[in-house]
Design a protein around this motif. Sequence first.
Motif, PDB file in Angstrom:
ATOM      1  N   TYR A  49       0.884  -1.164   0.000  1.00 55.52           N
ATOM      2  CA  TYR A  49       0.000   0.000   0.000  1.00 55.52           C
ATOM      3  C   TYR A  49       0.919   1.210   0.000  1.00 55.52           C
ATOM      4  O   TYR A  49       1.430   1.601   1.053  1.00 55.52           O
ATOM      5  N   GLY A  50       1.203   1.749  -1.179  1.00 60.94           N
ATOM      6  CA  GLY A  50       2.191   2.815  -1.289  1.00 60.94           C
ATOM      7  C   GLY A  50       3.548   2.284  -0.866  1.00 60.94           C
ATOM      8  O   GLY A  50       3.989   1.237  -1.333  1.00 60.94           O
ATOM      9  N   ASP A  51       4.206   3.000   0.054  1.00 62.88           N
ATOM     10  CA  ASP A  51       5.518   2.596   0.560  1.00 62.88           C
ATOM     11  C   ASP A  51       5.422   1.677   1.772  1.00 62.88           C
ATOM     12  O   ASP A  51       6.412   1.439   2.456  1.00 62.88           O
ATOM     13  N   CYS A  52       4.217   1.166   2.036  1.00 64.03           N
ATOM     14  CA  CYS A  52       3.984   0.337   3.221  1.00 64.03           C
ATOM     15  C   CYS A  52       3.583  -1.081   2.838  1.00 64.03           C
ATOM     16  O   CYS A  52       3.161  -1.345   1.720  1.00 64.03           O
ATOM     17  N   LEU A  53       3.698  -1.964   3.811  1.00 63.67           N
ATOM     18  CA  LEU A  53       3.102  -3.291   3.739  1.00 63.67           C
ATOM     19  C   LEU A  53       2.033  -3.329   4.814  1.00 63.67           C
ATOM     20  O   LEU A  53       2.284  -2.934   5.956  1.00 63.67           O
ATOM     21  N   THR A  54       0.850  -3.803   4.452  1.00 62.93           N
ATOM     22  CA  THR A  54      -0.266  -3.748   5.379  1.00 62.93           C
ATOM     23  C   THR A  54      -1.123  -5.004   5.311  1.00 62.93           C
ATOM     24  O   THR A  54      -0.978  -5.835   4.407  1.00 62.93           O
ATOM     25  N   HIS A  55      -1.992  -5.121   6.258  1.00 61.35           N
ATOM     26  CA  HIS A  55      -2.949  -6.213   6.389  1.00 61.35           C
ATOM     27  C   HIS A  55      -4.061  -6.019   5.352  1.00 61.35           C
ATOM     28  O   HIS A  55      -4.526  -4.901   5.160  1.00 61.35           O
ATOM     29  N   PRO A  56      -4.507  -7.091   4.700  1.00 60.13           N
ATOM     30  CA  PRO A  56      -5.497  -6.917   3.633  1.00 60.13           C
ATOM     31  C   PRO A  56      -6.919  -6.627   4.103  1.00 60.13           C
ATOM     32  O   PRO A  56      -7.743  -6.184   3.305  1.00 60.13           O
ATOM     33  N   ARG A  57      -7.227  -6.854   5.364  1.00 59.83           N
ATOM     34  CA  ARG A  57      -8.599  -6.671   5.831  1.00 59.83           C
ATOM     35  C   ARG A  57      -8.721  -5.454   6.732  1.00 59.83           C
ATOM     36  O   ARG A  57      -7.790  -5.080   7.414  1.00 59.83           O
ATOM     37  N   GLY A  58      -9.933  -4.888   6.739  1.00 61.44           N
ATOM     38  CA  GLY A  58     -10.211  -3.715   7.563  1.00 61.44           C
ATOM     39  C   GLY A  58     -10.995  -4.062   8.808  1.00 61.44           C
ATOM     40  O   GLY A  58     -11.560  -5.157   8.937  1.00 61.44           O
ATOM     41  N   HIS A  59     -11.053  -3.095   9.727  1.00 64.35           N
ATOM     42  CA  HIS A  59     -11.760  -3.289  10.988  1.00 64.35           C
ATOM     43  C   HIS A  59     -13.233  -3.650  10.787  1.00 64.35           C
ATOM     44  O   HIS A  59     -13.740  -4.578  11.413  1.00 64.35           O
ATOM     45  N   PRO A  92     -11.653   0.605  21.714  1.00 63.71           N
ATOM     46  CA  PRO A  92     -10.412   1.159  21.167  1.00 63.71           C
ATOM     47  C   PRO A  92      -9.749   0.157  20.224  1.00 63.71           C
ATOM     48  O   PRO A  92      -9.785  -1.049  20.462  1.00 63.71           O
ATOM     49  N   ARG A  93      -9.179   0.683  19.147  1.00 65.25           N
ATOM     50  CA  ARG A  93      -8.624  -0.190  18.117  1.00 65.25           C
ATOM     51  C   ARG A  93      -7.376   0.429  17.504  1.00 65.25           C
ATOM     52  O   ARG A  93      -7.020   1.562  17.790  1.00 65.25           O
ATOM     53  N   GLY A  94      -6.743  -0.347  16.630  1.00 58.80           N
ATOM     54  CA  GLY A  94      -5.559   0.146  15.945  1.00 58.80           C
ATOM     55  C   GLY A  94      -5.126  -0.783  14.837  1.00 58.80           C
ATOM     56  O   GLY A  94      -5.785  -1.777  14.531  1.00 58.80           O
ATOM     57  N   ARG A  95      -3.982  -0.445  14.254  1.00 57.78           N
ATOM     58  CA  ARG A  95      -3.445  -1.183  13.106  1.00 57.78           C
ATOM     59  C   ARG A  95      -1.931  -1.164  13.179  1.00 57.78           C
ATOM     60  O   ARG A  95      -1.335  -0.160  13.581  1.00 57.78           O
ATOM     61  N   VAL A  96      -1.297  -2.255  12.768  1.00 60.95           N
ATOM     62  CA  VAL A  96       0.156  -2.339  12.649  1.00 60.95           C
ATOM     63  C   VAL A  96       0.488  -2.364  11.164  1.00 60.95           C
ATOM     64  O   VAL A  96      -0.038  -3.191  10.417  1.00 60.95           O
ATOM     65  N   VAL A  97       1.363  -1.439  10.741  1.00 65.11           N
ATOM     66  CA  VAL A  97       1.775  -1.290   9.351  1.00 65.11           C
ATOM     67  C   VAL A  97       3.301  -1.317   9.314  1.00 65.11           C
ATOM     68  O   VAL A  97       3.967  -0.837  10.240  1.00 65.11           O
ATOM     69  N   TYR A  98       3.854  -1.839   8.236  1.00 68.93           N
ATOM     70  CA  TYR A  98       5.310  -1.832   8.059  1.00 68.93           C
ATOM     71  C   TYR A  98       5.673  -0.787   7.008  1.00 68.93           C
ATOM     72  O   TYR A  98       5.193  -0.832   5.882  1.00 68.93           O
ATOM     73  N   MET A  99       6.512   0.175   7.399  1.00 69.96           N
ATOM     74  CA  MET A  99       7.002   1.216   6.503  1.00 69.96           C
ATOM     75  C   MET A  99       8.299   0.710   5.869  1.00 69.96           C
ATOM     76  O   MET A  99       9.308   0.548   6.577  1.00 69.96           O
ATOM     77  N   ARG A 100       8.275   0.446   4.562  1.00 75.74           N
ATOM     78  CA  ARG A 100       9.437  -0.147   3.898  1.00 75.74           C
ATOM     79  C   ARG A 100      10.645   0.788   3.873  1.00 75.74           C
ATOM     80  O   ARG A 100      11.762   0.329   4.098  1.00 75.74           O
ATOM     81  N   GLY A 101      10.430   2.062   3.575  1.00 69.64           N
ATOM     82  CA  GLY A 101      11.549   3.004   3.457  1.00 69.64           C
ATOM     83  C   GLY A 101      12.442   3.019   4.687  1.00 69.64           C
ATOM     84  O   GLY A 101      13.625   2.702   4.610  1.00 69.64           O
ATOM     85  N   PRO A 102      11.867   3.326   5.840  1.00 64.45           N
ATOM     86  CA  PRO A 102      12.702   3.330   7.051  1.00 64.45           C
ATOM     87  C   PRO A 102      12.824   1.968   7.731  1.00 64.45           C
ATOM     88  O   PRO A 102      13.462   1.857   8.768  1.00 64.45           O
ATOM     89  N   ALA A 103      12.198   0.912   7.167  1.00 64.79           N
ATOM     90  CA  ALA A 103      12.177  -0.422   7.785  1.00 64.79           C
ATOM     91  C   ALA A 103      11.696  -0.320   9.227  1.00 64.79           C
ATOM     92  O   ALA A 103      12.385  -0.683  10.177  1.00 64.79           O
TER      93      ALA A 103
END
Length: 145
Positions: A49-59, A92-103
Amino acid sequence: MPPDVEYGSEHRDGETATEPNVGIFWGVPNGGRTVLVTDRTALAQAEAYGDCLTHPRGHHEVWEVWRRLGGTALRRRGLPPIIALHEYEAFPRGRVVYMRGPALFTLYADRRLQRPETVAELVRLFGLSGQDHKVCSDAHYRTLA
């Protein structure tokens, strides 16, 4: 069942991920305490997802699958039965995303889930021990109540 049918049930019980994961989570009341429920994807299977890696499903998508199960089926799967009675924004909720550029793993979380002990549990559940990560607030992850 395939993961797209029975979201998160294999992760809700506190199982530590053996490799880094991205995904979504909630803090849900259960038996007088708040438990973290998750729906995760191993980083190797995450979506770009752009410069990120993310989970395919939403809340909303995951919550509705769980909600339709009903309280008894949720309990059997190790999920809090209260899920069946509320909309996904209620807790309360949230999401974990991986930013590829800065690892860097970014944990976007409702401020109520940013306590050090909760963050430590999220790091464990998502297999982020030893991984660079930061915690951020985001308007998408604010509880309505």
